[in-house]
Motif scaffolding. Structure first.
Motif, short mmCIF file in Angstrom:
data_model
loop_
_atom_site.label_atom_id
_atom_site.label_comp_id
_atom_site.label_asym_id
_atom_site.label_seq_id
_atom_site.Cartn_x
_atom_site.Cartn_y
_atom_site.Cartn_z
N THR A 164 0.68 -1.01 0.09
CA THR A 164 0.05 0.01 -0.13
C THR A 164 0.98 1.20 0.05
OG1 THR A 164 -1.74 -1.16 1.12
CG2 THR A 164 -1.68 1.34 1.46
N TYR A 165 1.95 1.31 0.88
CA TYR A 165 2.75 2.27 0.93
C TYR A 165 3.39 2.66 -0.62
CZ TYR A 165 7.34 4.50 0.98
OH TYR A 165 8.39 5.14 0.55
N THR A 166 3.87 1.37 -1.23
CA THR A 166 4.67 1.73 -2.46
C THR A 166 3.72 2.09 -3.46
OG1 THR A 166 5.97 -0.20 -1.84
CG2 THR A 166 5.79 0.23 -4.30
N LEU A 167 2.43 1.69 -3.46
CA LEU A 167 1.48 2.09 -4.65
C LEU A 167 1.01 3.48 -4.36
CD1 LEU A 167 -0.64 -1.22 -5.05
CD2 LEU A 167 1.31 -0.30 -6.55
N VAL A 168 0.77 4.00 -2.96
CA VAL A 168 0.68 5.53 -2.86
C VAL A 168 1.73 6.16 -3.11
CG1 VAL A 168 0.16 7.13 -0.92
CG2 VAL A 168 -1.07 4.61 -0.66
N ILE A 217 7.90 3.98 -11.14
CA ILE A 217 7.09 2.66 -11.64
C ILE A 217 8.07 2.05 -12.89
CG2 ILE A 217 5.89 4.17 -13.53
CD1 ILE A 217 3.55 2.42 -12.81
N GLU A 218 8.93 2.96 -13.81
CA GLU A 218 9.65 2.57 -14.77
C GLU A 218 10.72 1.83 -14.36
OE1 GLU A 218 9.02 2.34 -17.80
OE2 GLU A 218 7.95 4.00 -18.46
N MET A 219 11.31 2.11 -13.24
CA MET A 219 12.71 1.66 -12.70
C MET A 219 12.58 0.55 -12.00
SD MET A 219 15.17 5.27 -12.20
CE MET A 219 13.82 6.19 -11.25
N TYR A 220 11.65 0.58 -11.12
CA TYR A 220 11.30 -0.19 -10.12
C TYR A 220 10.23 -1.28 -10.02
CZ TYR A 220 14.71 2.92 -8.23
OH TYR A 220 16.00 3.99 -8.13
N LEU A 221 8.86 -0.99 -10.43
CA LEU A 221 7.72 -1.71 -10.37
C LEU A 221 7.72 -2.39 -11.67
CD1 LEU A 221 5.35 -2.10 -8.53
CD2 LEU A 221 4.26 -0.63 -10.07
N ILE A 222 7.85 -2.05 -12.67
CA ILE A 222 7.68 -2.85 -13.98
C ILE A 222 8.91 -3.95 -13.99
CG2 ILE A 222 7.97 -2.79 -16.40
CD1 ILE A 222 6.55 -0.07 -16.52
N PRO A 223 10.03 -3.82 -13.74
CA PRO A 223 11.00 -4.79 -13.69
C PRO A 223 10.38 -5.94 -12.62
CG PRO A 223 11.96 -2.90 -13.71
CD PRO A 223 10.76 -2.41 -13.52
N ALA A 224 9.71 -5.81 -11.58
CA ALA A 224 9.42 -6.51 -10.49
C ALA A 224 8.46 -7.26 -11.01
CB ALA A 224 8.97 -5.90 -9.27
N ILE A 225 7.25 -6.59 -11.76
CA ILE A 225 6.16 -7.33 -12.55
C ILE A 225 6.61 -8.35 -13.45
CG2 ILE A 225 4.16 -7.17 -13.67
CD1 ILE A 225 3.78 -4.17 -12.43
N ARG A 226 7.63 -8.02 -14.36
CA ARG A 226 8.12 -8.70 -15.42
C ARG A 226 8.87 -9.96 -14.73
NH1 ARG A 226 7.91 -6.84 -20.26
NH2 ARG A 226 7.85 -4.61 -20.86
N VAL A 258 0.36 -10.21 -7.93
CA VAL A 258 1.48 -11.05 -8.55
C VAL A 258 2.88 -10.83 -7.75
CG1 VAL A 258 0.52 -11.50 -10.85
CG2 VAL A 258 2.47 -9.43 -10.21
N ILE A 259 2.97 -9.72 -7.12
CA ILE A 259 4.21 -9.24 -6.31
C ILE A 259 4.30 -9.93 -4.96
CG2 ILE A 259 5.75 -7.55 -5.66
CD1 ILE A 259 5.07 -6.08 -8.01
N CYS A 260 5.17 -10.74 -4.35
CA CYS A 260 4.84 -11.15 -3.00
C CYS A 260 5.56 -9.96 -2.03
CB CYS A 260 5.74 -12.50 -3.06
SG CYS A 260 7.64 -12.14 -3.18
N GLY A 261 5.21 -10.48 -0.60
CA GLY A 261 5.52 -9.48 0.35
C GLY A 261 7.13 -9.05 0.40
N GLU A 262 7.94 -10.08 0.16
CA GLU A 262 9.56 -9.69 0.50
C GLU A 262 9.72 -8.80 -1.08
OE1 GLU A 262 11.92 -13.17 0.29
OE2 GLU A 262 11.06 -13.73 2.12
N ILE A 303 11.26 -3.28 -3.25
CA ILE A 303 10.74 -2.12 -4.05
C ILE A 303 10.80 -0.91 -3.02
CG2 ILE A 303 8.92 -1.03 -5.20
CD1 ILE A 303 8.30 -3.96 -6.16
N ALA A 304 9.99 -1.05 -2.11
CA ALA A 304 10.18 0.17 -1.07
C ALA A 304 11.38 0.76 -0.47
CB ALA A 304 9.42 -0.33 0.30
N ASN A 305 12.51 -0.29 -0.46
CA ASN A 305 13.68 -0.03 -0.10
C ASN A 305 14.13 0.73 -1.16
OD1 ASN A 305 14.83 -0.32 2.16
ND2 ASN A 305 15.97 -2.32 1.77
N GLN A 306 14.12 0.49 -2.31
CA GLN A 306 14.86 1.07 -3.53
C GLN A 306 14.11 2.52 -3.51
OE1 GLN A 306 13.39 -1.77 -6.67
NE2 GLN A 306 15.71 -2.28 -6.96
N PHE A 307 12.87 2.51 -3.28
CA PHE A 307 12.07 4.09 -3.25
C PHE A 307 12.96 4.97 -2.27
CE2 PHE A 307 7.47 3.45 -4.87
CZ PHE A 307 8.09 2.54 -6.14
#
Length: 239
Positions: free
Chosen positions: A5-9, A63-72, A146-150, A155-159
């Motif tokens: 939730t934090y990440t998506l916000v 979203i480009e640098m961190y979220l999309i690679p995680a989704i892929r 699709v993205i797990c808790g870890e 991702i949040a750490n990268q942010f």
């Protein structure tokens, strides 16, 4: 799920900033350029530079640098949607390239038809606004499923690291001594830079974004000579 939730916000806040910038430029074009009978070379250059800035602001989001690679990495379910987002990127890039070609073919004092330029700018803004909407309504939903808790924690750490680097870059810039011109020196401005003012864009400065991973080289390029690339296509290995 709190981390997700934090990440998506955080991403939604970033989305809102880019959306405001795009809509601000749209309003400027509708309120100013559309009221003219023609557009000068200088105004066309400024519009093209602004489109480059807007594109780069969209390109180098978290979203480009961190979220999309995680989704892929997590699933192939998003491939079709990511291809759609890539096509919207390509539509925006096509507008910039077409305007750069126009600039290359014009000479000082030449004028362009307002309707064609404004229609191109509208196409650019609409493509990126549509992309933002698809990301929020469709990509975020896929990410949640699709993205797990870890992975969310990573991702949040990268942010946090990204934001810390941006803050440090701003602090270093503000602390840097200002180089004053020699006595009697005057700044000579080309008539081509005597342009209509644009509204302030609500985005980070390029020097701030350059502190983020992978962004420095692209943002160091001259505004009208950017080596533009589609980040989504690059993920697939396309140029």
């Amino acid at each position: 799920m709190l981390t997700a939730t934090y990440t998506l916000v955080a991403l939604s806040v970033e989305q809102a900033s880019v959306r405001v910038s795009l809509q601000s430029f749209q309003q400027y074009v509708r309120a100013n350029l559309m009221q003219q009978n023609s557009i000068t070379l200088g105004q066309l250059e400024y519009a093209c530079e602004t489109l480059n800035r807007l594109y780069q602001a969209c390109h180098w989001r978290k979203i480009e640098m961190y979220l999309i690679p995680a989704i892929r990495q997590a699933t192939e379910r998003a491939d079709q949607l990511l291809d759609e987002l890539s096509r919207l990127n390509q539509a925006a890039l096509a507008v910039i390239r077409a305007m750069q070609e126009r600039i290359g073919g014009l000479h000082e004092g030449a004028e362009e038809q307002v309707s064609q330029i404004c229609a191109s700018i509208e196409t650019f803004c609409s493509a990126l606004l549509q992309r933002l909407e698809k990301e929020e309504k469709e990509l975020f939903a896929i990410a949640r499923s699709v993205i797990c808790g870890e992975a969310w924690f990573a991702i949040a750490n990268q942010f946090l690291l990204h934001d810390a680097k941006v803050v440090e870059a701003r602090r270093s810039r503000s602390a840097a001594p200002i180089a004053l011109p020699a006595a009697g020196a005057e700044r000579q401005l080309s008539p081509r830079l005597a342009l209509l003012p644009l509204p302030p864009l609500d985005m980070a400065e390029p020097s701030d974004l350059a502190a983020a991973p992978r962004a420095a080289d692209a943002l160091a390029l001259a505004p009208l000579g950017l080596a533009l690339a589609d980040p989504l296509a690059r993920q697939h290995g396309r140029s």
